[in-house]
Design a protein around this motif. Structure first.
Motif, short mmCIF file in Angstrom:
data_model
loop_
_atom_site.label_atom_id
_atom_site.label_comp_id
_atom_site.label_asym_id
_atom_site.label_seq_id
_atom_site.Cartn_x
_atom_site.Cartn_y
_atom_site.Cartn_z
N UNK A 71 9.86 -1.74 29.33
CA UNK A 71 8.81 -2.37 28.54
C UNK A 71 7.71 -2.87 29.48
N UNK A 72 6.44 -2.68 29.09
CA UNK A 72 5.38 -3.05 30.02
C UNK A 72 4.07 -3.43 29.35
N UNK A 73 3.03 -3.45 30.16
CA UNK A 73 1.69 -3.87 29.76
C UNK A 73 1.20 -3.09 28.55
N UNK A 74 0.56 -3.82 27.63
CA UNK A 74 -0.05 -3.19 26.47
C UNK A 74 0.90 -2.87 25.35
N UNK A 75 2.19 -3.09 25.57
CA UNK A 75 3.18 -2.81 24.53
C UNK A 75 3.57 -4.10 23.82
N UNK A 76 4.31 -3.96 22.74
CA UNK A 76 4.62 -5.10 21.87
C UNK A 76 6.13 -5.22 21.69
N UNK A 77 6.60 -6.46 21.72
CA UNK A 77 7.94 -6.80 21.28
C UNK A 77 7.83 -7.75 20.10
N UNK A 78 8.71 -7.61 19.13
CA UNK A 78 8.69 -8.46 17.95
C UNK A 78 9.89 -9.39 18.02
N UNK A 79 9.64 -10.69 17.93
CA UNK A 79 10.68 -11.71 17.99
C UNK A 79 10.50 -12.69 16.86
N UNK A 80 11.58 -13.24 16.32
CA UNK A 80 11.43 -14.28 15.30
C UNK A 80 10.88 -15.54 15.92
N UNK A 81 10.15 -16.31 15.14
CA UNK A 81 9.59 -17.55 15.67
C UNK A 81 10.63 -18.64 15.82
N UNK A 82 11.68 -18.60 15.00
CA UNK A 82 12.73 -19.62 15.10
C UNK A 82 13.78 -19.13 16.10
N UNK A 83 13.61 -19.56 17.33
CA UNK A 83 14.49 -19.19 18.41
C UNK A 83 14.15 -20.05 19.62
N UNK A 84 14.94 -19.90 20.69
CA UNK A 84 14.59 -20.56 21.94
C UNK A 84 13.47 -19.77 22.61
N UNK A 131 13.64 -7.93 18.61
CA UNK A 131 14.66 -8.84 19.13
C UNK A 131 15.18 -9.79 18.06
N UNK A 132 16.06 -9.33 17.18
CA UNK A 132 16.65 -10.24 16.19
C UNK A 132 17.54 -11.28 16.88
N UNK A 133 17.50 -12.49 16.37
CA UNK A 133 18.28 -13.60 16.92
C UNK A 133 19.34 -13.99 15.90
N UNK A 134 20.60 -13.99 16.33
CA UNK A 134 21.70 -14.38 15.46
C UNK A 134 21.83 -15.91 15.48
N UNK A 135 20.92 -16.56 14.80
CA UNK A 135 20.79 -18.01 14.85
C UNK A 135 22.06 -18.69 14.34
N UNK A 136 22.54 -19.68 15.10
CA UNK A 136 23.73 -20.47 14.80
C UNK A 136 25.02 -19.64 14.91
N UNK A 137 24.89 -18.32 15.05
CA UNK A 137 26.04 -17.43 15.01
C UNK A 137 26.00 -16.51 13.81
N UNK A 138 25.09 -16.76 12.86
CA UNK A 138 24.96 -15.86 11.70
C UNK A 138 24.26 -14.58 12.12
N UNK A 139 24.77 -13.45 11.63
CA UNK A 139 24.34 -12.14 12.08
C UNK A 139 23.23 -11.61 11.18
N UNK A 140 22.17 -11.09 11.81
CA UNK A 140 21.08 -10.47 11.05
C UNK A 140 21.54 -9.16 10.42
#
Length: 387
Positions: A71-84, A131-140
């Motif tokens: 992964x590099x410059x000019x590319x995009x990653x999608x992450x949830x806002x509720x995360x560390x 990048x899905x986040x399994x918040x608290x341990x719950x699975x996306x």
């Protein structure tokens, strides 16, 4: 005498853990020795992955995943806002931009709908990773998210530090988190409040041998040994990092991993007691929702509170709980509201993340709690809310 203070989370270290660390200290290797590989072997067997790469901390796992994927410059990653912070920051470490996805306001999880909305904001940029986040341990909803990511030319990287020991059932098949069935990588952390503790440490799992080999190389400065070369010869074809984990911490990890099922079962038992005792406080207080497919290990016990209806504030409740010997925490301040990202890309409109943040509060949950501790926490919360 006042009862002991209950933090929101803490490690469970037992005599055999101490003995394992002491034995490692007396061994020939304190780092880069055989205990690292032994931990990796035990871990990949536990989660059902083909490869496991142990590293220095959870943030390092995400950085290595981005590097290994190129992964590099000019590319995009999608992450949830509720995360560390690390979930988003790993993309910035390699020069990629972050598009924040909203979350379900009752689970805190990225969903197919919130991913679709985030994809609509990418424009003509190339999406490399979701990048899905399994918040608290719950699975996306991994199959749906994978299908959407694949259609956009991207892969999934599961951010799973909360979810070691969690499983999810898709199509009548139960999948341990980390088995690699839906993602290029899954990332775990062994920070003290996590289900398995090594102090600091992390693990990447993958079923792709090429990605695993590249992550291993990048973990150790990018060094490789050419086939047939003299034993002292090494080459550095690309720049890597020192993200190695010591044998001492891996010895603790092996000892802890053997207890994972017991730790998870105790967390679930305590969570069930919370559910029973919190029920009379509904709708003012509700447990964070769990998707039907998810069987979480429950790293965190998070409740959603209508502070306005209770005519109080979260700060006042946190202070009142602390005065009664009960710790709490907030997971998390939405990352899209952090000054770095607001200054870089403006403030995204993510109502689900904001609704989650307004109501969430994490209560104590760890294996050495007894049932009476849960009673005490719920009683203190009711008193703090005036109900």
């Amino acid at each position: 005498m006042a009862p002991p203070f209950l933090p929101y989370g803490r490690q469970t270290i037992e005599d055999d853990d101490v003995a394992a660390v002491a034995a490692a200290l007396r061994a020939d290797f304190l780092t880069t020795g055989p205990t690292v590989e032994a931990f990796e072997t035990a871990f990949k067997a536990k989660v059902g992955a083909e490869h496991a790469i142990a590293v220095s901390n959870g943030t390092a796992t995400l950085h290595l995943a981005m590097l290994a994927l190129g992964v590099g410059e000019g590319e995009v990653c999608i992450a949830p806002s509720v995360t560390f912070l690390a979930t988003a920051n790993c993309a910035r470490y390699v020069g990629a931009e972050v598009v924040f996805a909203d979350v379900d306001p009752n689970t805190g999880l990225m969903t197919p709908d919130t991913l679709a909305e985030a994809l609509s904001r990418v424009g003509d940029r190339r999406v490399r990773a979701v990048l899905p986040v399994h918040l608290r341990g719950d699975v996306c909803d991994l199959p749906a998210l994978k299908a959407m990511a694949s259609a956009a030319g991207a892969v999934l990287v599961e951010d799973a530090p909360h979810a070691l020991g969690s499983t999810a059932t898709f199509g009548n098949v139960e999948h341990p988190v980390g088995d690699g069935a839906f993602s290029a990588f899954a990332s775990f952390s062994f920070h003290p409040v996590k289900t398995l503790a090594t102090g600091e440490g992390g693990m990447l799992t993958t079923n792709d041998g090429t990605l695993a080999a590249r992550a291993r190389s990048l973990r150790g400065h990018g060094m490789v040994r050419p086939p047939g070369a003299e034993p002292w010869v090494y080459e550095m074809p690309e720049l890597g990092f020192n993200y190695r984990i010591p044998d001492v911490l891996c010895a603790l990890g092996i000892s802890q991993l053997a207890k994972l099922d017991r730790f998870v079962e105790r967390r679930r038992t305590l969570a069930a007691r919370y559910a029973e005792l919190l029920a009379p406080l509904s709708p003012l207080v509700t447990l964070a929702a769990t998707p039907d497919h998810s069987n979480p290990a429950l790293h965190l016990l998070t409740v959603l509170i209508d502070f306005g209806a209770a005519m109080t504030t979260r700060g006042a409740v946190v202070d009142a709980l602390k005065a009664r010997g009960v710790g709490s925490q907030v997971h998390y301040i939405p990352v899209h509201r952090q000054p770095y990202y607001v200054n870089r890309q403006g403030l995204a409109d993510l109502p689900g993340a904001d609704a989650w943040y307004r109501r969430c509060l994490t209560l104590p949950l760890y294996p050495t709690m007894d049932d009476g501790d849960v009673d005490r926490v719920v009683e203190a919360l009711a008193e703090a809310l005036g109900v």
